[in-house]
Design an enzyme around this catalytic site. Structure first.
Site, PDB file in Angstrom:
ATOM      1  N   HIS A 128       0.822  -1.211   0.000  1.00 51.18           N
ATOM      2  CA  HIS A 128       0.000   0.000   0.000  1.00 51.18           C
ATOM      3  C   HIS A 128       0.855   1.260   0.000  1.00 51.18           C
ATOM      4  CE1 HIS A 128      -2.887   2.956   1.840  1.00 51.18           C
ATOM      5  NE2 HIS A 128      -3.723   2.315   1.040  1.00 51.18           N
ATOM      6  N   SER A 329     -10.034 -14.592  -0.196  1.00 51.43           N
ATOM      7  CA  SER A 329      -9.997 -13.171  -0.534  1.00 51.43           C
ATOM      8  C   SER A 329     -11.299 -12.744  -1.197  1.00 51.43           C
ATOM      9  CB  SER A 329      -8.829 -12.892  -1.482  1.00 51.43           C
ATOM     10  OG  SER A 329      -8.909 -11.560  -1.949  1.00 51.43           O
TER      11      SER A 329
HETATM   12  C1  LIG Z   1      -6.689   0.396   2.896  1.00 49.44           C
HETATM   13  C2  LIG Z   1      -5.326  -0.122   3.124  1.00 49.44           C
HETATM   14  C3  LIG Z   1      -4.407   0.569   3.924  1.00 49.44           C
HETATM   15  C4  LIG Z   1      -4.664   1.925   4.480  1.00 49.44           C
HETATM   16  O1  LIG Z   1      -5.674   1.913   5.359  1.00 49.44           O
HETATM   17  P1  LIG Z   1      -6.446   3.274   5.704  1.00 49.44           P
HETATM   18  O2  LIG Z   1      -7.377   2.773   6.741  1.00 49.44           O
HETATM   19  O3  LIG Z   1      -7.085   3.748   4.428  1.00 49.44           O
HETATM   20  O4  LIG Z   1      -5.435   4.237   6.211  1.00 49.44           O
HETATM   21  C5  LIG Z   1      -3.183   0.002   4.163  1.00 49.44           C
HETATM   22  N1  LIG Z   1      -2.863  -1.189   3.639  1.00 49.44           N
HETATM   23  C6  LIG Z   1      -3.704  -1.878   2.858  1.00 49.44           C
HETATM   24  C7  LIG Z   1      -3.283  -3.199   2.325  1.00 49.44           C
HETATM   25  C8  LIG Z   1      -4.965  -1.360   2.567  1.00 49.44           C
HETATM   26  O5  LIG Z   1      -5.784  -2.049   1.767  1.00 49.44           O
END
Ligand SMILES: *Cc1c(COP(=O)(O)O)cnc(C)c1O
Length: 376
Positions: A128, A329
């Site tokens: 991410h 998933s």
């Molecule tokens: C959505 C997501 C995040 C970030 O989360 P937020 O709650 O939007 O800050 C981090 N890692 C992954 C894999 C995600 O899907």
């Protein structure tokens, strides 16, 4: 109705008109929410009275606070439930309710950096976007590792990179459900690589934003918890659980935080959390969802979402579209469709692919319509 906020007050009628306009937009948007992992099947109306209080969870939820209008007691119950789900004894765990997955990742990596100041950080290119930002904020040395086609980290590339930096402590940011492909990095295999290379100082943070609330509720989960060798984990609250405002949970081993706590005390700050003032409403949302559903409720929710994902893959494939998903998933990956289809469904792109995430509010009818749009 567009507007500008002026220095003079708006009339009550103007205010209502603006808000009503926004509400009707949101109603329309929410009917096509299939591209982002936000569960919308919840009812928090019993929590509305709490919007009348200036509640604030500033500070460590496990320590007394001078600000008594807090929900620390509910927050501790949520953390304790998460400890069970993440397979660590609640007495050995520490955590808090964050503003979302990003803050939880930041916290895990921050702890890792405090424990091993000269560590090299490794994460896959599938990770991410928040993580690259986080390591930059931490000014941590990092190496981005290749990903496999299925979205898992390339274990050989990781091994090679760690080998050439064998003198440095290792921090691995493992994915437990990647954003685009729902891939889960093999945590026991990551541990094996560290053992093989005789790395003594290491730390694994798991980003389990979405799948952290899926895997505890399936029969054959990929290893994801503290029992598999993670040192901390971040889960989003507004994703699988579902919440009207972003939130999340970060969980780690208590002794790590005690070390950081001392380090912070040394510079005169007493608290252990990243933010100072923290939402006291978010813990209530998570507590309410967990109290109402229980494990059985989440199992039903997750089973339904996985069934819809399987249905979606089947419908796509029947129409000759090569959709696929990982085991356990709800992220169904398929080729990026025409721009108008893409826009209609608020989808998330990555080069030539996109995905639908079959959260509990996504129905078979929505999938049928999407597949029709993509096939025509
Ligand atoms: C959505 C997501 C995040 C970030 O989360 P937020 O709650 O939007 O800050 C981090 N890692 C992954 C894999 C995600 O899907």
């Amino acid at each position: 109705m567009p507007g500008t906020l002026a220095s003079t007050p708006l009339s009550e009628i103007e205010i209502q008109a603006r808000l009503t306009g926004l509400l009707s937009d949101l109603d329309i948007f929410s009917q096509r929410q299939i591209g982002y992992p936000t569960n919308q099947t919840y009812d928090f109306s019993s929590l509305l009275p709490f919007l009348a209080y200036s509640i604030n969870n500033v500070g460590d939820p496990f320590h007394a606070s001078n600000y008594w209008s807090n929900t620390h007691a509910f927050e501790r119950e949520v953390i304790s439930r998460f400890a069970d789900l993440m397979r660590i004894d609640a007495g050995d765990a520490w955590g808090y309710v964050t503003s979302g997955g990003t803050e939880g990742n930041m916290y895990g990596l921050y702890l890792a950096r405090e424990l091993f100041p000269n560590a090299m950080f490794y994460f896959s290119e599938e990770t991410h976007y928040s993580v690259l930002k986080n390591v930059r904020v931490l000014n941590a040395r990092h190496i981005m590792i290749r990903r496999q086609d299925n979205g898992e980290i390339d274990y050989d590339d990781l091994r090679d990179m760690i080998r050439v930096n064998r003198d440095l402590p290792v921090v691995i940011m493992a994915n437990v459900g990647t954003t685009m492909r729902g891939a889960v990095d093999d945590i026991p295999r990551l541990r094996e690589i560290l053992t093989d290379l005789a790395i003594t100082n290491s730390y694994i943070h798991a980003d389990a934003a979405l799948s952290g609330m899926i895997l505890p509720f399936v029969n054959d989960p990929q290893p994801y918890g503290f029992d598999a060798g993670i040192d901390s984990v971040s889960v989003s609250g507004h994703k699988m659980i579902g919440a009207p405002l972003p939130c999340g949970v970060v969980l780690t081993r208590r002794p790590y935080v005690e070390r950081v706590g001392r380090a912070i005390e040394y510079v005169g700050v007493q608290d252990t959390t990243l933010s100072g003032s923290r939402s006291a409403f978010a813990p209530l949302l998570l507590w309410h969802a967990m109290a109402r559903l229980g494990d059985a409720g989440f199992r039903r929710l997750v089973a339904g979402a996985l069934e819809t994902a399987e249905y979606a893959v089947g419908q796509f494939n029947e129409r000759g579209i090569p959709a696929w998903r990982h085991r356990n998933s709800v992220t169904v990956v398929f080729p990026r469709p025409a721009p108008e289809v893409f826009r209609k469904w608020q989808m998330a792109p990555e080069a030539e692919i996109t995905h639908v995430i079959t959260m509990p509010h996504v129905t078979h009818e929505m999938i049928d319509e999407l597949v029709d749009d993509c096939a025509s």
